[in-house]
Design an enzyme around this catalytic site. Structure first.
Site, PDB file in Angstrom:
ATOM      1  CB  ILE A   1      -0.912   0.040   1.254  1.00 19.76           C
ATOM      2  CG1 ILE A   1      -1.676  -1.273   1.393  1.00 19.76           C
ATOM      3  CG2 ILE A   1      -1.846   1.226   1.202  1.00 19.76           C
ATOM      4  CD1 ILE A   1      -2.263  -1.478   2.777  1.00 19.76           C
ATOM      5  CB  CYS A   2       1.506   3.783  -2.421  1.00 18.40           C
ATOM      6  SG  CYS A   2       2.037   5.456  -2.682  1.00 18.40           S
TER       7      CYS A   2
END
Lengths: 518, 154
Positions: free
Chosen positions: B92-93
């Site tokens: 996840i960014c």
């Protein structure tokens, strides 16, 4: 040889010369006052106003850097009447541009403080406190008697958590100037005084080191000396946009000479942009490709690369057995009875192919000419350390062999240093020459280069003589004279190249401004 | 690092075993190093309706000073949600999970809620640009990746 000795004696000892270049560079006159009536020095027709290859600069010790920061903080304190740690944060926020800080602050003080991370600025300095009924939001500890801390933003955490948070930021993330309050979304910046309340002396030392680093990095006129273990910074006013006019070589107090423009080791007389392109060119395998195109052809049938290393024009591809003519690349069977002699030699396509190949070969040869000379001097420069160690040994041997005193053998040290410096300069003259387009000044440059090279090789030869010969006072005088002469030749070359660079009289076959500079 | 983590994680665990916001459920927390939680998007967002996703939390010794490593995990009935900031390998960014955006007062619950709302607000049925290449080539831990948080619209 006559004129050489003449020169050397008019110019005094080699020490004067070494100082001439390593001394504080504001000392412009040392060179000009030398009585210089040598008639054959073509590059020195008119009297010089200053030494063109020198820039003025100053070396700062870590202490100086600290003092400078404190002086500026005090100044801001005095005018704006705030606490010193807050002044420091403001100055860092404005990248030590004091004038802009004052201006902006006078206009909109609240906004400036907020942006810099200093909102809610009360005069009460935060301290460690025990707050009844407190629970730390980080570790969830709620023991009685828990030591807590909050900056002026009021976000309170236990001392342990605060300390670990700061340790993480400083140790692991290398952060110092912009460490924010641990609370989510709070942009309050930790100040030096609060930090000292919370962390160990060792970490606080690291914090100050990092702050010093950002101070130097924030200021365009300061650069760290890149020598290993050197802690000094050099101040020089040469701007990036002027790097096509000047090669700002500076010498740190540690003795390391480097370019202020690009932080590479001294590369006079070549401007930074040329150095960058040259190093890229040398590192690239684009030159390998160039070699391949100059020396090989591809089989017209299967495309294998073939290097013809002699023999006749009748080629048989090892891979696909295709037979063709190296000259015209046509089918060999079409050559009829003119075996081993291409009768289609003068056809247009053949001519074009030959031209392209000749062009490529010529450019490669040109590059290799300069590269070999460059690499040769670089190789010698790599042996710098060996030479120095060898010199020291020689000096000791000489002392025992001839009964000379330590001071009396120093001339060997001077000679070794002169050799190294001159080779460094020579090395870069070849990169310089590679990019130099011919005009009426290049001949003078090449003469200077040739003279310096000749002098260096001469000195190098004398320098390598066995200890027994070195004890001869006549050779000592010769070495001293030659050392002085080498240094002199080097300065003449640098003077000539630097002057013409400053006046824009060189033409290069690459753009000096193309380095993506803003 | 001293025992900051255990006490804090213990408290967090007690709290989330008692109550969690709607759409977030604790799957397992067998030790203080790795926890699994399921999240659902509660509104009628067609991208995520009826689906459940599994989050894996990994805590380092420095938690909560350092952010936890949070990724989506794929199982038989738990896919990786489509989102322009979520790579197909579950990474996840999110700036909150990097050292710059993290604050030690954040916790497992608040991270879950942030990710939940990140999904709720999304309308794009796509992966981040360069997903395939990144998933093939990446060997770094999520926190060592320099994500660019340039797109704040999703």
């Amino acid at each position: 040889m006559d004129s050489d000795e003449d020169l050397a004696s008019t110019l005094g000892s080699e020490e004067e010369f070494l100082q001439d270049e390593s001394d504080d560079a504001e000392d412009f006159d040392a060179f000009d006052e030398d009585p210089d009536d040598e008639p054959d020095l073509g590059s020195q027709k008119e009297p010089k106003k200053r030494v063109a290859y020198d820039v003025s600069y100053k070396v700062h010790t870590p202490n100086d850097i600290m003092t400078q920061q404190h002086d500026m903080m005090d100044e801001v304190n005095m005018i704006l009447e705030m606490q010193q740690e807050d002044a420091a944060i403001l100055l860092r926020y404005f990248r030590w541009n004091k004038e802009r800080l004052m201006e902006d602050y006078m206009d909109r003080p609240t906004k400036v403080l907020e942006d810099a991370g200093l909102s809610n600025n009360s005069a009460v300095r935060p301290k460690l406190e025990v707050v009844p009924g407190f629970m730390c939001d980080i570790c969830c500890d709620d023991d009685d008697g828990l030591q807590t801390f909050a900056m002026k933003c009021g976000h309170r955490f236990c001392v342990d958590c605060y300390r670990q948070y700061l340790t993480q930021k400083i140790r692991e993330e290398g952060e110092a100037a912009r460490i924010q309050c641990p609370s989510d979304g709070c942009s309050r910046i930790i100040d030096a005084r609060s930090l000292d309340l919370l962390v160990t002396a060792e970490l606080s030392g690291r914090y100050r080191e990092l702050l010093n680093r950002t101070y130097v990095e924030d200021k365009d006129i300061l650069k760290w000396c890149p020598a290993p273990d050197c802690e000094n910074a050099v101040e020089c006013a040469v701007k990036r946009k002027d790097l096509d006019k000047v090669v700002p070589t500076v010498a740190c107090a540690c003795g390391y000479r480097f370019c202020f423009g690009c932080i590479l080791s001294d590369h006079q007389p070549a401007p930074c942009e040329l150095v960058k392109q040259w190093l890229k060119k040398c590192a690239d395998d684009s030159e390998t490709a160039n070699w391949i195109s100059a020396n090989t052809k591809e089989c017209p049938k299967c495309g294998s690369t073939i290097e013809k290393n002699g023999g006749c024009n009748h080629m048989t591809c090892r891979k696909c057995k295709h037979e063709f003519c190296w000259m015209c690349m046509g089918l060999w069977s079409e050559h009829g009875t003119a075996w081993y002699n291409c009768s289609r030699f003068d056809e247009k396509s053949g001519t074009d192919a030959r031209d392209a190949q000749a062009q490529s070969r010529k450019s490669l040869e040109r590059y290799l000419h300069y590269y070999n000379r460059y690499a040769n001097h670089e190789q010698s420069a790599r042996l710098d350390k060996d030479i120095y160690i060898k010199t020291e040994k020689k000096m000791v041997q000489l002392q025992t062999a001839s009964g000379m005193s330590w001071i009396e053998v120093q001339y060997l040290n001077s000679a070794s240093q002169a050799l190294q410096t001159c080779r460094q300069t020579l090395k870069w003259t070849y990169a310089f020459a590679f990019y130099l387009a011919r005009n009426n000044l290049t001949e003078i440059f090449e003469d200077n280069q040739k003279d310096l090279e000749f002098a260096v090789e001469n000195l190098s030869e004398m320098f390598e003589k066995p200890v027994a010969d070195l004890a001869d006072p006549k050779l000592k005088v010769e070495i001293m004279d030659k050392t002085a002469y080498c240094n002199k030749r080097r300065l003449i070359l640098l003077q000539d190249t630097a002057e013409n660079l400053a006046d824009g009289r060189w033409t290069f076959n690459v753009d000096l401004k193309s380095g993506g500079r803003k | 690092m001293s025992g900051l983590g255990p006490k804090r994680l213990g408290k967090e665990l007690t709290k989330i075993q008692n109550s969690l916001p709607p759409g977030i459920t604790l799957v397992s927390a067998d030790n203080l190093e790795e926890w699994f939680l399921d999240i659902q998007v509660l509104d009628q967002n067609p991208l995520y309706a009826g689906q459940t996703y599994r989050l894996k939390f990994k805590f380092s010794k420095s938690y909560p000073i350092e952010p936890p490593e949070v990724t989506f995990t794929k199982t038989d009935n738990r896919p990786i949600p489509m989102h322009p900031h979520i790579y197909s390998n579950g990474i996840i960014c999110l700036d909150l999970l990097g050292s710059q955006g993290w604050s030690p007062v954040q916790n497992v619950e608040s991270v879950c809620m942030s990710i939940q709302s990140m999904l709720t607000g999304n309308t794009k049925d796509e992966r981040p640009p360069g997903d395939e290449e990144f998933v093939r080539g990446n060997r770094l831990r999520p926190r060592d990746i320099d994500f660019y948080y340039h797109d704040n619209t999703v």
